[in-house]
Design a protein around this motif. Structure first.
Motif, PDB file in Angstrom:
ATOM      1  N   VAL A   1       0.838  -1.203   0.000  1.00 33.50           N
ATOM      2  CA  VAL A   1       0.000   0.000   0.000  1.00 33.50           C
ATOM      3  C   VAL A   1       0.876   1.257   0.000  1.00 33.50           C
ATOM      4  O   VAL A   1       0.612   2.196  -0.765  1.00 33.50           O
ATOM      5  N   VAL A   2       1.921   1.268   0.797  1.00 35.33           N
ATOM      6  CA  VAL A   2       2.831   2.421   0.819  1.00 35.33           C
ATOM      7  C   VAL A   2       3.496   2.602  -0.545  1.00 35.33           C
ATOM      8  O   VAL A   2       3.606   3.734  -1.043  1.00 35.33           O
ATOM      9  N   ASP A   3       3.907   1.518  -1.177  1.00 37.13           N
ATOM     10  CA  ASP A   3       4.480   1.609  -2.533  1.00 37.13           C
ATOM     11  C   ASP A   3       3.472   2.213  -3.515  1.00 37.13           C
ATOM     12  O   ASP A   3       3.834   3.036  -4.366  1.00 37.13           O
ATOM     13  N   GLU A   4       2.210   1.805  -3.403  1.00 37.64           N
ATOM     14  CA  GLU A   4       1.157   2.352  -4.270  1.00 37.64           C
ATOM     15  C   GLU A   4       0.958   3.852  -4.023  1.00 37.64           C
ATOM     16  O   GLU A   4       0.747   4.623  -4.959  1.00 37.64           O
ATOM     17  N   LEU A   5       1.041   4.262  -2.762  1.00 43.05           N
ATOM     18  CA  LEU A   5       0.924   5.683  -2.440  1.00 43.05           C
ATOM     19  C   LEU A   5       2.065   6.490  -3.048  1.00 43.05           C
ATOM     20  O   LEU A   5       1.840   7.546  -3.645  1.00 43.05           O
ATOM     21  N   PHE A   6       3.292   5.984  -2.919  1.00 42.10           N
ATOM     22  CA  PHE A   6       4.438   6.691  -3.505  1.00 42.10           C
ATOM     23  C   PHE A   6       4.330   6.744  -5.028  1.00 42.10           C
ATOM     24  O   PHE A   6       4.634   7.763  -5.645  1.00 42.10           O
ATOM     25  N   ALA A   7       3.874   5.663  -5.648  1.00 43.09           N
ATOM     26  CA  ALA A   7       3.707   5.652  -7.111  1.00 43.09           C
ATOM     27  C   ALA A   7       2.664   6.687  -7.538  1.00 43.09           C
ATOM     28  O   ALA A   7       2.863   7.414  -8.525  1.00 43.09           O
ATOM     29  N   ALA A   8       1.567   6.769  -6.801  1.00 40.38           N
ATOM     30  CA  ALA A   8       0.539   7.766  -7.121  1.00 40.38           C
ATOM     31  C   ALA A   8       1.089   9.173  -6.948  1.00 40.38           C
ATOM     32  O   ALA A   8       0.828  10.057  -7.779  1.00 40.38           O
ATOM     33  N   MET A   9       1.851   9.398  -5.884  1.00 41.49           N
ATOM     34  CA  MET A   9       2.431  10.728  -5.668  1.00 41.49           C
ATOM     35  C   MET A   9       3.399  11.096  -6.787  1.00 41.49           C
ATOM     36  O   MET A   9       3.456  12.259  -7.202  1.00 41.49           O
ATOM     37  N   ASP A  10       4.142  10.122  -7.285  1.00 39.05           N
ATOM     38  CA  ASP A  10       5.050  10.383  -8.407  1.00 39.05           C
ATOM     39  C   ASP A  10       4.259  10.788  -9.647  1.00 39.05           C
ATOM     40  O   ASP A  10       4.630  11.738 -10.338  1.00 39.05           O
ATOM     41  N   ARG A  11       3.157  10.068  -9.937  1.00 44.01           N
ATOM     42  CA  ARG A  11       2.318  10.409 -11.095  1.00 44.01           C
ATOM     43  C   ARG A  11       1.742  11.813 -10.945  1.00 44.01           C
ATOM     44  O   ARG A  11       1.784  12.619 -11.882  1.00 44.01           O
ATOM     45  N   ILE A  12       1.223  12.109  -9.771  1.00 40.28           N
ATOM     46  CA  ILE A  12       0.614  13.415  -9.523  1.00 40.28           C
ATOM     47  C   ILE A  12       1.660  14.520  -9.631  1.00 40.28           C
ATOM     48  O   ILE A  12       1.419  15.553 -10.249  1.00 40.28           O
ATOM     49  N   GLY A  13       2.829  14.289  -9.057  1.00 43.30           N
ATOM     50  CA  GLY A  13       3.894  15.284  -9.074  1.00 43.30           C
ATOM     51  C   GLY A  13       4.401  15.617 -10.465  1.00 43.30           C
ATOM     52  O   GLY A  13       4.890  16.726 -10.703  1.00 43.30           O
ATOM     53  N   GLN A  14       4.273  14.689 -11.413  1.00 40.50           N
ATOM     54  CA  GLN A  14       4.684  14.956 -12.791  1.00 40.50           C
ATOM     55  C   GLN A  14       3.725  15.904 -13.493  1.00 40.50           C
ATOM     56  O   GLN A  14       4.104  16.609 -14.416  1.00 40.50           O
ATOM     57  N   VAL A  15       2.478  15.911 -13.048  1.00 43.09           N
ATOM     58  CA  VAL A  15       1.449  16.733 -13.680  1.00 43.09           C
ATOM     59  C   VAL A  15       1.214  18.030 -12.911  1.00 43.09           C
ATOM     60  O   VAL A  15       0.934  19.067 -13.486  1.00 43.09           O
ATOM     61  N   HIS A  16       1.329  17.946 -11.599  1.00 46.37           N
ATOM     62  CA  HIS A  16       1.007  19.101 -10.756  1.00 46.37           C
ATOM     63  C   HIS A  16       2.015  19.180  -9.611  1.00 46.37           C
ATOM     64  O   HIS A  16       1.898  18.451  -8.634  1.00 46.37           O
ATOM     65  N   PRO A  17       3.017  20.050  -9.728  1.00 45.64           N
ATOM     66  CA  PRO A  17       3.996  20.169  -8.639  1.00 45.64           C
ATOM     67  C   PRO A  17       3.384  20.839  -7.406  1.00 45.64           C
ATOM     68  O   PRO A  17       2.542  21.725  -7.530  1.00 45.64           O
ATOM     69  N   PHE A  18       3.789  20.376  -6.233  1.00 52.02           N
ATOM     70  CA  PHE A  18       3.296  20.934  -4.976  1.00 52.02           C
ATOM     71  C   PHE A  18       4.484  21.482  -4.200  1.00 52.02           C
ATOM     72  O   PHE A  18       5.200  20.738  -3.535  1.00 52.02           O
ATOM     73  N   ALA A  19       4.688  22.792  -4.293  1.00 57.83           N
ATOM     74  CA  ALA A  19       5.842  23.433  -3.666  1.00 57.83           C
ATOM     75  C   ALA A  19       5.792  23.345  -2.141  1.00 57.83           C
ATOM     76  O   ALA A  19       6.826  23.364  -1.485  1.00 57.83           O
TER      77      ALA A  19
END
Length: 140
Positions: free
Chosen positions: A42-60
């Protein structure tokens, strides 16, 4: 050409959106260490989702994501603070105390991505989480 709502972009990246039942249900806690493999998955899935999101929408200012937000009804969340600070993994998190003094900031939520608002938060809280071995850790 039709504009795509920001919430639809998040949905396309695998983030469950406002109105989904999973966002209103209590997530199931892990029985650690017995379910360590499942927790790590589950933690790996969360990090993968955050990587996908971060490529489209950076969160400073950093980003946080909980398992139900990606369709997994388990008690896990990951926080990526801004800068080079290490990520924080929360297994079976539970807020046990909060002070009455609050601070307000405008915030958004990946699962309510079309909405931003002024959110009051306690300036100090106590949270219990589980370690990989099942021990309880209290953080203030």
């Amino acid at each position: 050409m039709t504009d795509v709502r920001p919430s639809q972009r998040m949905r396309d990246l695998g983030v469950v959106q406002q109105g989904a039942a999973i966002l209103t249900e209590a997530a199931r806690a892990f029985d650690l260490p017995a379910e360590l493999d499942e927790a790590e998955h589950v933690v790996d899935e969360l990090f993968a989702a955050m990587d996908r999101i971060g490529q489209v929408h950076p969160f400073a200012k950093g980003m946080g994501l909980a398992a139900p937000q990606i369709g997994i009804s388990r008690a896990a969340a990951v926080v990526r603070p801004p800068g080079d600070a290490p990520s924080i993994i929360l297994l079976n998190p539970r807020m046990t105390d909060g002070c009455d003094k609050t601070d307000e900031h405008y915030e958004g939520c990946l699962s309510f991505f079309d909405v931003r608002g002024l959110v009051p938060r306690p300036v100090k809280i106590t949270v219990e989480t589980a370690t990989r071995t099942g021990e309880t850790v209290t953080t203030e």
